[in-house]
Scaffold this active site. Structure first.
Site, PDB file in Angstrom:
ATOM      1  N   ARG A 147       1.230 -58.343  54.418  1.00 38.08           N
ATOM      2  CA  ARG A 147       0.361 -57.278  54.934  1.00 38.08           C
ATOM      3  C   ARG A 147      -1.087 -57.459  54.501  1.00 38.08           C
ATOM      4  NH1 ARG A 147       4.376 -52.164  54.609  1.00 38.08           N
ATOM      5  NH2 ARG A 147       5.217 -53.362  52.890  1.00 38.08           N
ATOM      6  N   LYS A 160      19.194 -60.178  49.321  1.00 40.97           N
ATOM      7  CA  LYS A 160      19.934 -59.001  48.932  1.00 40.97           C
ATOM      8  C   LYS A 160      18.971 -57.948  48.394  1.00 40.97           C
ATOM      9  CE  LYS A 160      20.020 -58.462  44.971  1.00 40.97           C
ATOM     10  NZ  LYS A 160      19.254 -58.480  43.720  1.00 40.97           N
ATOM     11  N   HIS A 216      21.538 -65.245  45.076  1.00 37.45           N
ATOM     12  CA  HIS A 216      21.213 -66.505  44.383  1.00 37.45           C
ATOM     13  C   HIS A 216      22.224 -66.848  43.291  1.00 37.45           C
ATOM     14  CE1 HIS A 216      19.436 -63.902  41.319  1.00 37.45           C
ATOM     15  NE2 HIS A 216      19.441 -64.935  40.513  1.00 37.45           N
ATOM     16  N   GLU A 235      20.334 -58.003  30.510  1.00 32.30           N
ATOM     17  CA  GLU A 235      18.963 -58.524  30.444  1.00 32.30           C
ATOM     18  C   GLU A 235      18.206 -57.750  29.378  1.00 32.30           C
ATOM     19  OE1 GLU A 235      18.199 -60.003  35.008  1.00 32.30           O
ATOM     20  OE2 GLU A 235      17.977 -57.884  34.573  1.00 32.30           O
ATOM     21  N   ASP A 248      21.233 -53.359  43.064  1.00 30.54           N
ATOM     22  CA  ASP A 248      20.516 -54.575  42.689  1.00 30.54           C
ATOM     23  C   ASP A 248      21.457 -55.637  42.119  1.00 30.54           C
ATOM     24  OD1 ASP A 248      18.202 -56.158  42.203  1.00 30.54           O
ATOM     25  OD2 ASP A 248      18.241 -55.575  40.097  1.00 30.54           O
ATOM     26  N   HIS A 260      25.759 -59.569  42.784  1.00 31.05           N
ATOM     27  CA  HIS A 260      26.055 -60.566  41.750  1.00 31.05           C
ATOM     28  C   HIS A 260      27.375 -60.269  41.034  1.00 31.05           C
ATOM     29  CE1 HIS A 260      22.026 -61.543  42.617  1.00 31.05           C
ATOM     30  NE2 HIS A 260      21.407 -60.908  41.647  1.00 31.05           N
ATOM     31  N   LYS A 280      19.501 -53.368  32.407  1.00 30.63           N
ATOM     32  CA  LYS A 280      18.149 -53.800  32.061  1.00 30.63           C
ATOM     33  C   LYS A 280      17.835 -53.296  30.665  1.00 30.63           C
ATOM     34  CE  LYS A 280      16.932 -55.283  36.216  1.00 30.63           C
ATOM     35  NZ  LYS A 280      16.630 -56.693  36.414  1.00 30.63           N
TER      36      LYS A 280
END
Ligand code: BG6
Length: 478
Positions: free
Chosen positions: A48, A158, A188, A226, A245, A250, A340
Site C-alpha cells: 500500500r 496461514k 512453514h 517462545e 496463530d 503448527h 509467547k
C-alpha cells in the site's frame, strides 16, 4: 538440489510486511545466489505504501542488512538481485491497482517472456485474502482465466481464514480463480527438517511402529514455547491470537504427524489423507470438557504493546488436552502447550511410554522417573533422544534415567534448507505434500472453533513474562 524451474515472476502481496523482510526476501535472495531460481525471473513487491522501484529496493536492503548482517555481506551481489525487484503500489480493495500490476507484468512479459508463469504469494493478514484473490481474478490473473498462457499458482500464508466459515468462504473465492493443484496453503513448520523427519523416524524404522499406540503410550506432549512476545505484530495478533496463530496450524500439524497411520504410499495425497483423518478424529470441545482441557493465558504487559487494545482479551498462551478418538489413540492424552514470552524458546514432542507391568526397582510412582520416552527436539536443537532406565553403578540396585541421543549437527555434514527455501522451491515445482489441503484446514478450524465457543467470553489468565504460563495450567494434567 532441484532442477532449475521455468522462468517466472513472483508477486508478493504484503511486500513491506515483517514476514517478507524476515523470511521471503532473504530466502529468495539466497535461492538466487545458490542458482535455484530460473535464468529470468522477477519479483514484484505489492504494497500500500507509495514507493518507487528504487525506494523499495533500498528499504528492503536496509531491513535485510539490519536483520541478517552475515547474509548480506556483498553489496554487488545484492545489487544483481535487486535489479530483479520491482514494486507496484496497490490499494488492495480497488481493482485499478491490479490492472496496473497486470500491465507491469505484461511489459515484463514482452521483454523476457516470463509473464507466462506467475507465482502469487499472499503474505497479508487473513482478512485481506478474499478481496485480493477476487481482484486477481477480475484483472485476468487467474489460473482458470489467464490470457497469456503458462501456469499460475498461489501461496496463501496461514492462518487460512479465521474460523471454519471464513476458511470455507476463502476456499470458494480461491477455487473460482485457481484450481486446487495450484493452491499452496503454507505452514512453514512443514518445511522444517526435523518436522519432515517425524515421518521418516516413524516409518523408516521397524522398532517404533509396533509400540506406537494406546497399548504402550501413556501420553504425548507437544510444546511450542517462545521467550519473546508478539514483537511489532500487535495488529496481526489482535486479529489472530495464539489459537489461530499457532494451534490451528503448527501444533495440530505436529500432532497429525505423530498420530497419523502409515500412508499407502509416499505421495502428497496419500500423506495428506492420513493427516486429515487424524484431525477429523480429534474429540471436539464443549462446555462440559473445556474446564479440564483448556487453559488460555495472556502475558503481563501484552495490553501495552503497540497496536493492542487496552482491554484486549486476546490469548498469547494455550495449554490444551486433546484426545484422538480412533483405534490407535483412544484415551491417550495429547498435551499441547504453546505461548509467547515463556521461560525458553523450544519446540519439542515427547512421547511417554507406559511403565512396565511390574516395577522391581522402586515404587510404582517412581517408575515415571525412568519411564521410556522418545524426545524429539524440533528446535533450536535438532535432536531425538530415547530415554530409558539404567542401573546406577554401586552396590544398591538403583535405576536412573539415561539417554541415547541423535543430533543432526553431529550426525550429518549436509546443511539443510530453511523452511521458506524448501517450500518456495516446492511450490515452484508444484509439489504439494508439505502444504495443507483444504480438508485438513477445515478439520483444524472446527476443533479451534469448538475451543473458542466452549471458552466463550472467559478472559485469558494473566501470566508473568518468562514464566511457564498461568499457574492453573496444571489442571489439564490431572
Ligand atoms: C509463525 C507465527 O507462524 O511462527 C509466529 O506467526 C511464530 O508467531 C513463528 O513466532 C514461529 O516460527 P519459527 O519457525 O520461527 O519458530
Amino acid at each position: 538440489m532441484q532442477v532449475k524451474p521455468d522462468n517466472y515472476s513472483i508477486i508478493i502481496f504484503g511486500a513491506n510486511s515483517d514476514l517478507a523482510a524476515r523470511k521471503l526476501f532473504p530466502s529468495l535472495y539466497e535461492l538466487a545466489q545458490w542458482g535455484n531460481l530460473p535464468d529470468d525471473y522477477r519479483i514484484i513487491g505489492v504494497g500500500r505504501a507509495d514507493l518507487s522501484h528504487e525506494e523499495f529496493r533500498l528499504t528492503l536492503q536496509e531491513k535485510m542488512a539490519r536483520l541478517f548482517p552475515e547474509t548480506l555481506t556483498d553489496e554487488a551481489t545484492f545489487r544483481l538481485f535487486s535489479g530483479r525487484l520491482f514494486y507496484v503500489r496497490v490499494d488492495l480493495a480497488e481493482i485499478e491497482g491490479y490492472h496496473t500490476l497486470y500491465h507491469e507484468l505484461m511489459d515484463v512479459s514482452e521483454e523476457l517472456g516470463i509473464c507466462k508463469n506467475l507465482l502469487f504469494y499472499l503474505a497479508t493478514p487473513p482478512s485481506l485474502a478474499p478481496v485480493i484473490v477476487t481482484n486477481l481474478g477480475e484483472a485476468g490473473f487467474g489460473d482458470k482465466i489467464g490470457i497469456c498462457g503458462g501456469w499460475r499458482k498461489i501461496i496463501v500464508e496461514k492462518p487460512y481464514g479465521r474460523n471454519l466459515q471464513t476458511a470455507r468462504e476463502l476456499n470458494s473465492v480461491i477455487g473460482a480463480v485457481f484450481s486446487e493443484k495450484r493452491v499452496f496453503r503454507i505452514d512453514h513448520y512443514l518445511g522444517k527438517e526435523t518436522v519432515q523427519n517425524i515421518m521418516v523416524f516413524r516409518f523408516s524404522n521397524g522398532i517404533f511402529e509396533p509400540l506406537w499406540n494406546r497399548n504402550n503410550i501413556a501420553n504425548v506432549t507437544i510444546t511450542i514455547a517462545e521467550d519473546f512476545g508478539i514483537r511489532d505484530r500487535g495488529a496481526y495478533y489482535e486479529e489472530a491470537g495464539l489459537l489461530r496463530d499457532i494451534i490451528q496450524n503448527h501444533a495440530l500439524q505436529l500432532l497429525a504427524a505423530v498420530a497419523m497411520e502409515p500412508p499407502v504410499d509416499f505421495s502428497a495425497d496419500a500423506v495428506r489423507d492420513e493427516k486429515a483423518k487424524v484431525l477429523r478424529s480429534i474429540r471436539p470441545f464443549n462446555t462440559y470438557n473445556v474446564e479440564q482441557s483448556v487453559v488460555l493465558g495472556q502475558y503481563e504487559g501484552y495490553r501495552s504493546e503497540k497496536n493492542v487494545a487496552s482491554g484486549s482479551t486476546v490469548e498469547t498462551f494455550a495449554a490444551i488436552k486433546f484426545f484422538v478418538d480412533n483405534w490407535r489413540w483412544k484415551d491417550v492424552p495429547f498435551f499441547v502447550k504453546a505461548g509467547k514470552n515463556l521461560a525458553e524458546t523450544a519446540t519439542e514432542i515427547v512421547i511417554t511410554f507406559k511403565c512396565p507391568p511390574q516395577n522391581y526397582f522402586g515404587t510404582a510412582e517412581s517408575c515415571s522417573y525412568t519411564a521410556n520416552q522418545v524426545i524429539m527436539r524440533i528446535q533450536p536443537e535438532e535432536t531425538i533422544a530415547i530415554k530409558f532406565g539404567a542401573k546406577r553403578p554401586g552396590e544398591a540396585v538403583i535405576t536412573d534415567p539415561v539417554y541415547l541421543k541423535f543430533d543432526y549437527k553431529t550426525s550429518f555434514t549436509e546443511v539443510g534448507l530453511t523452511p521458506y527455501h524448501r517450500l518456495l522451491l516446492d511450490a515452484m515445482a508444484g509439489e504439494q505434500m508439505n502444504f495443507i489441503r483444504q480438508d485438513s484446514v477445515e478439520y483444524s478450524w472446527s476443533i479451534v472453533d469448538s475451543i473458542r465457543d466452549a471458552v466463550g467470553d472467559q478472559p485469558p489468565e494473566s501470566y508473568p513474562v518468562h514464566s511457564r504460563g498461568p499457574e492453573s495450567v496444571e489442571r489439564i494434567y490431572l
